[in-house]
Scaffold this motif. Structure first.
Motif, short mmCIF file in Angstrom:
data_model
loop_
_atom_site.label_atom_id
_atom_site.label_comp_id
_atom_site.label_asym_id
_atom_site.label_seq_id
_atom_site.Cartn_x
_atom_site.Cartn_y
_atom_site.Cartn_z
N PRO A 132 0.82 -1.22 0.00
CA PRO A 132 0.00 0.00 0.00
C PRO A 132 0.84 1.26 0.00
O PRO A 132 1.97 1.27 0.49
N ARG A 133 0.28 2.31 -0.58
CA ARG A 133 0.82 3.65 -0.40
C ARG A 133 0.44 4.08 1.02
O ARG A 133 -0.17 3.33 1.77
N SER A 134 0.77 5.28 1.44
CA SER A 134 0.47 5.75 2.79
C SER A 134 -1.01 5.60 3.12
O SER A 134 -1.87 5.74 2.24
N PHE A 135 -1.32 5.36 4.38
CA PHE A 135 -2.70 5.18 4.80
C PHE A 135 -3.38 6.54 5.02
O PHE A 135 -2.81 7.44 5.63
N MET A 136 -4.62 6.65 4.56
CA MET A 136 -5.40 7.86 4.84
C MET A 136 -5.54 8.08 6.35
O MET A 136 -5.62 9.21 6.82
N TYR A 156 5.92 20.02 4.00
CA TYR A 156 5.65 19.96 2.57
C TYR A 156 4.15 19.76 2.28
O TYR A 156 3.73 18.75 1.72
N GLY A 157 3.38 20.74 2.64
CA GLY A 157 1.93 20.63 2.54
C GLY A 157 1.38 20.48 1.14
O GLY A 157 0.27 19.96 0.96
N ALA A 158 2.10 20.92 0.11
CA ALA A 158 1.60 20.84 -1.26
C ALA A 158 2.01 19.56 -1.97
O ALA A 158 1.61 19.33 -3.11
N SER A 159 2.79 18.70 -1.33
CA SER A 159 3.28 17.51 -2.02
C SER A 159 2.19 16.44 -2.09
O SER A 159 1.49 16.19 -1.12
N PRO A 160 2.03 15.79 -3.25
CA PRO A 160 0.92 14.85 -3.46
C PRO A 160 1.26 13.43 -3.03
O PRO A 160 2.39 12.97 -3.15
N ASN A 161 0.24 12.74 -2.52
CA ASN A 161 0.39 11.34 -2.12
C ASN A 161 -0.91 10.62 -2.48
O ASN A 161 -1.99 11.04 -2.06
N ALA A 162 -0.81 9.54 -3.23
CA ALA A 162 -1.99 8.77 -3.63
C ALA A 162 -2.36 7.80 -2.49
O ALA A 162 -2.41 6.58 -2.67
N CYS A 163 -2.60 8.38 -1.32
CA CYS A 163 -2.84 7.58 -0.11
C CYS A 163 -4.08 6.71 -0.27
O CYS A 163 -4.97 7.01 -1.06
N VAL A 164 -4.14 5.65 0.53
CA VAL A 164 -5.16 4.62 0.36
C VAL A 164 -5.92 4.42 1.67
O VAL A 164 -5.36 4.53 2.76
N ASP A 165 -7.21 4.12 1.54
CA ASP A 165 -8.06 3.81 2.69
C ASP A 165 -7.65 2.44 3.25
O ASP A 165 -7.60 1.46 2.51
N PRO A 166 -7.36 2.33 4.54
CA PRO A 166 -7.00 1.03 5.11
C PRO A 166 -8.06 -0.05 4.86
O PRO A 166 -7.72 -1.24 4.76
N HIS A 187 0.50 -6.94 -5.14
CA HIS A 187 -0.63 -6.02 -5.26
C HIS A 187 -0.22 -4.65 -4.70
O HIS A 187 -0.09 -4.48 -3.48
N THR A 188 -0.01 -3.69 -5.59
CA THR A 188 0.31 -2.33 -5.17
C THR A 188 -0.99 -1.53 -5.11
O THR A 188 -1.74 -1.47 -6.09
N LEU A 189 -1.25 -0.91 -3.96
CA LEU A 189 -2.56 -0.30 -3.70
C LEU A 189 -2.42 1.19 -3.43
O LEU A 189 -1.59 1.62 -2.62
#
Length: 289
Positions: A132-136, A156-166, A187-189
């Motif tokens: 998984p990417r970072s958790f919401m 770094y408040g403007a940096s994007p992250n495709a975070c995922v719901d646990p 499985h990359t989530l």
């Protein structure tokens, strides 16, 4: 029989809530009293990764196991794999991290996860890697500041992250544990879109119906804050991860959740709406003048 480790963490607790009611489940926890939401039929046993006898008892009769480790740089994965192999477990599902595939990531945490993945691939058992990417749910660390001062302070408040719901991660894990066809797969989530901390703060404010603000901190302050909770090498790994996020390394979106569950990954707004109580102001803070 399925064994679940990490059942008191963000992913493990969602996994045990989603396992079929008729599935034989054993849950390994250092403190069984902290396990919540498990099926009534689940067997909850006390054990520790550093206690081979407790691991052996937990693995006895298990066919598939979900492995979660958090002692960065430690050998808990090796201990779990040895016990699983000795007990005749057939399939291991491992919680890893999306950063493993990033050639630019060479921090302590990513190297540790890469080593754990290599261990699994070479163990002689069937395996599935869930990255998984970072958790919401990481935004829950903002809750106290939002309740008290209506502010999020982060790097770094403007940096994007495709975070995922646990919950999406857990659904994929459950499928890997209960369905055929996942052996040897990675499985990359991610969530459905990259989102920044500034945007998350704005969405939380709209859902809560009150103005929130974001204050960006610098690397020095971030290092000092992290040093209060983490050892120096982990602090540097987390700061390196933040730099990669600022460079766009965590913005890529994957369709894996849709492909495996038949529905799109949940956006941050949905996760936040389902967890607003954690961010709500105390009654004495809700009035105005």
């Amino acid at each position: 029989m399925i064994l679940v480790t990490g059942a008191t963490g963000a992913i493990g607790r969602e996994v045990v809530r989603r396992l079929p009611a008729d599935q034989a489940v054993r849950i390994l926890a250092r403190d069984p009293s902290l396990v919540t939401g498990a099926p009534a039929t689940a067997e909850i046993v006390a054990g520790d990764y550093r206690d081979p006898q407790s691991l052996g008892r937990a693995m006895d009769g298990v066919i598939r196991a979900f492995l979660v480790t958090s002692r960065i740089g430690g050998d808990d994965d090796a201990r779990l794999v040895r016990s699983a192999r000795a007990a005749g477990v057939r399939h291991l599902v491992k919680l890893s991290a999306a950063a493993v595939r990033d050639s630019g990531a060479d921090d302590l945490i990513t190297r540790w996860q890469r080593g754990n993945e290599d261990l699994l691939r070479d163990c002689g058992l069937e395996w599935t890697l869930v990255r998984p990417r970072s958790f919401m749910s990481n935004t829950l660390s903002w809750a106290a500041s939002l309740r008290g001062k209506q502010v999020v302070r982060a790097l770094y408040g403007a940096s994007p992250n495709a975070c995922v719901d646990p919950r999406d991660v857990a659904e994929v894990v459950v499928r890997a544990l209960t369905e055929d066809g996942h052996a040897g797969r990675v499985h990359t989530l991610t969530g459905p879109e990259p989102i920044s901390a500034v945007e998350q703060t704005d969405q939380l404010g709209r859902l809560l119906g009150r103005p929130l603000r974001f204050e960006e901190i610098g690397p020095g302050e971030a290092r000092a804050q992290l040093a209060q909770r983490q050892p120096p090498d982990v602090v540097e790994a987390l700061l390196a991860s933040a730099e990669r996020q600022r460079a766009g390394a965590k913005a890529r979106v994957e369709s894996t959740v849709l492909e495996l569950t038949g529905r799109p990954a949940r956006p941050f707004r949905t996760w936040a709406g389902d967890h607003l109580e954690a961010f709500a102001a105390a009654p004495e803070q809700q009035g105005g003048r």
